[in-house]
Design an enzyme around this catalytic site. Structure first.
Site, short mmCIF file in Angstrom:
data_model
loop_
_atom_site.label_atom_id
_atom_site.label_comp_id
_atom_site.label_asym_id
_atom_site.label_seq_id
_atom_site.Cartn_x
_atom_site.Cartn_y
_atom_site.Cartn_z
N GLY A 60 0.87 -1.13 0.00
CA GLY A 60 -0.10 -0.05 -0.04
C GLY A 60 0.98 1.27 0.05
N GLU A 61 0.70 2.15 0.85
CA GLU A 61 1.57 3.26 0.85
C GLU A 61 2.14 3.18 2.42
OE1 GLU A 61 2.68 5.46 -1.16
OE2 GLU A 61 3.58 6.12 0.78
N SER A 62 3.36 3.04 2.38
CA SER A 62 3.91 2.88 3.98
C SER A 62 3.58 4.14 4.72
CB SER A 62 5.39 2.39 3.90
OG SER A 62 6.31 3.58 3.13
N CYS A 92 6.08 -5.41 0.26
CA CYS A 92 6.32 -4.00 -0.26
C CYS A 92 6.16 -3.09 0.92
CB CYS A 92 5.35 -3.78 -1.42
SG CYS A 92 5.85 -2.59 -2.45
N ARG A 121 12.90 3.46 -0.60
CA ARG A 121 11.53 3.56 -1.12
C ARG A 121 11.67 3.80 -2.44
NH1 ARG A 121 8.06 7.49 1.19
NH2 ARG A 121 6.38 6.50 0.43
N ILE A 150 5.47 -3.07 -7.60
CA ILE A 150 4.50 -1.97 -7.79
C ILE A 150 5.30 -0.95 -7.02
CG2 ILE A 150 2.60 -0.97 -7.69
CD1 ILE A 150 1.44 -3.90 -7.68
N ARG A 151 5.88 0.24 -7.73
CA ARG A 151 6.60 1.08 -6.78
C ARG A 151 7.36 0.63 -5.48
NH1 ARG A 151 3.82 4.84 -4.40
NH2 ARG A 151 2.09 3.39 -3.95
N HIS A 187 4.91 -8.18 -4.41
CA HIS A 187 4.06 -8.77 -4.13
C HIS A 187 3.61 -9.99 -4.72
CE1 HIS A 187 1.99 -4.90 -2.69
NE2 HIS A 187 2.73 -4.38 -3.88
N GLU A 189 1.11 -11.98 -3.81
CA GLU A 189 -0.20 -12.49 -3.48
C GLU A 189 -1.14 -12.04 -4.75
OE1 GLU A 189 1.47 -9.96 -2.17
OE2 GLU A 189 0.08 -8.18 -2.40
N1 GLN Z 1 5.87 2.85 -2.60
C1 GLN Z 1 4.96 2.58 -1.59
C2 GLN Z 1 5.76 2.86 -0.17
O1 GLN Z 1 6.45 3.68 -0.19
C3 GLN Z 1 5.08 0.87 -1.48
C4 GLN Z 1 4.43 0.32 -2.64
C5 GLN Z 1 3.61 -0.93 -2.44
O2 GLN Z 1 3.46 -1.59 -1.56
N2 GLN Z 1 3.24 -1.40 -3.68
O3 GLN Z 1 4.86 2.79 0.67
#
Ligand code: GLN
Length: 215
Positions: A60-62, A92, A121, A150-151, A187, A189
């Site tokens: 997600g977004e940490s 992630c 990150r 993903i990112r 990921h 999953e």
């Molecule tokens: N870039 C996101 C972060 O810094 C992580 C991306 C992800 O969990 N797919 O949290």
């Protein structure tokens, strides 16, 4: 279970695995864990952590998960669980949350810590630069892992106690383990890859047999 209905010996109940459900891809982890026979619990309050055999920190977004965990009073109990040996798998953003040190964090961003790694990150660029790799991961056998990035973060430093489980072809570290903590920059999953969740369940099963049920 049938054995109980028949009056036979009770089977041990399914492992209870929490998924931190403040933000991120909770449902995909639920699907993976249920497929493997676990019971899942969405963790939003400290009480949800009671009697867990393991925990997933999703992607997600940490920085958002960090802020919400503090707002919901989850930060300290989560850290206590990690310190007490609760098996935790971070994917992630979840890997970022387990790291002791961050590069390219936003101002004030904190982690739960526990893994002696430094994580950078967004090491692979933006959302559009997401990719899927067939990643060799020796401890899971010959079949490579279908790993979706993903990112994603990258592990730029791994301490002496950290076991490096996988690297990309260019040498970048993307999966690590240290004691009760497992983390992947990718990921599994999303692609239906179940072997890393199975690894978490193995640790959770060991913990259940060795630790009385209480966080
Ligand atoms: N870039 C996101 C972060 O810094 C992580 C991306 C992800 O969990 N797919 O949290």
């Amino acid at each position: 279970m049938a054995a109980v209905a028949d009056g036979g010996p009770a089977e041990s109940p399914a492992l209870r695995i929490g998924i931190l459900a403040l933000q991120g891809d909770v449902r995909e982890h639920e699907r993976a864990l249920v497929t493997l026979g676990a019971t899942t619990v969405r963790v939003r309050r400290p009480a949800d952590l009671v009697d867990l055999d393991g925990l997933v920190l999703p992607g997600g977004e940490s920085s958002v998960i960090d802020k919400l965990s503090r707002a919901f009073g989850l930060r300290e109990p989560l850290q206590a669980g990690i310190a007490a040996g609760l098996p935790v798998y971070g994917t992630c953003a979840g890997m970022i949350l387990l790291a002791e040190e961050l590069e390219d964090a936003i101002a004030g961003q904190q982690t739960f810590g526990g893994l002696d790694i430094t994580v950078r990150r967004n090491a692979f660029g933006r959302q559009q630069e997401s990719f899927v790799a067939a990643l060799p991961l020796a401890m899971l056998g010959e079949e490579p892992v279908a790993a979706t990035f993903i990112r994603a973060p990258e592990v730029v430093r791994a301490g002496p106690e950290v076991e490096v489980l996988a690297r990309l072809e260019d040498g970048r570290i993307v999966a690590v383990r240290q004691g009760n903590l497992l983390a992947t920059a990718f990921h599994p999953e999303i692609s239906g890859e179940l072997r890393l969740h199975a690894l978490l369940l193995e640790s959770a099963a060991v913990r259940r047999t060795t630790t009385p049920r209480a966080v």
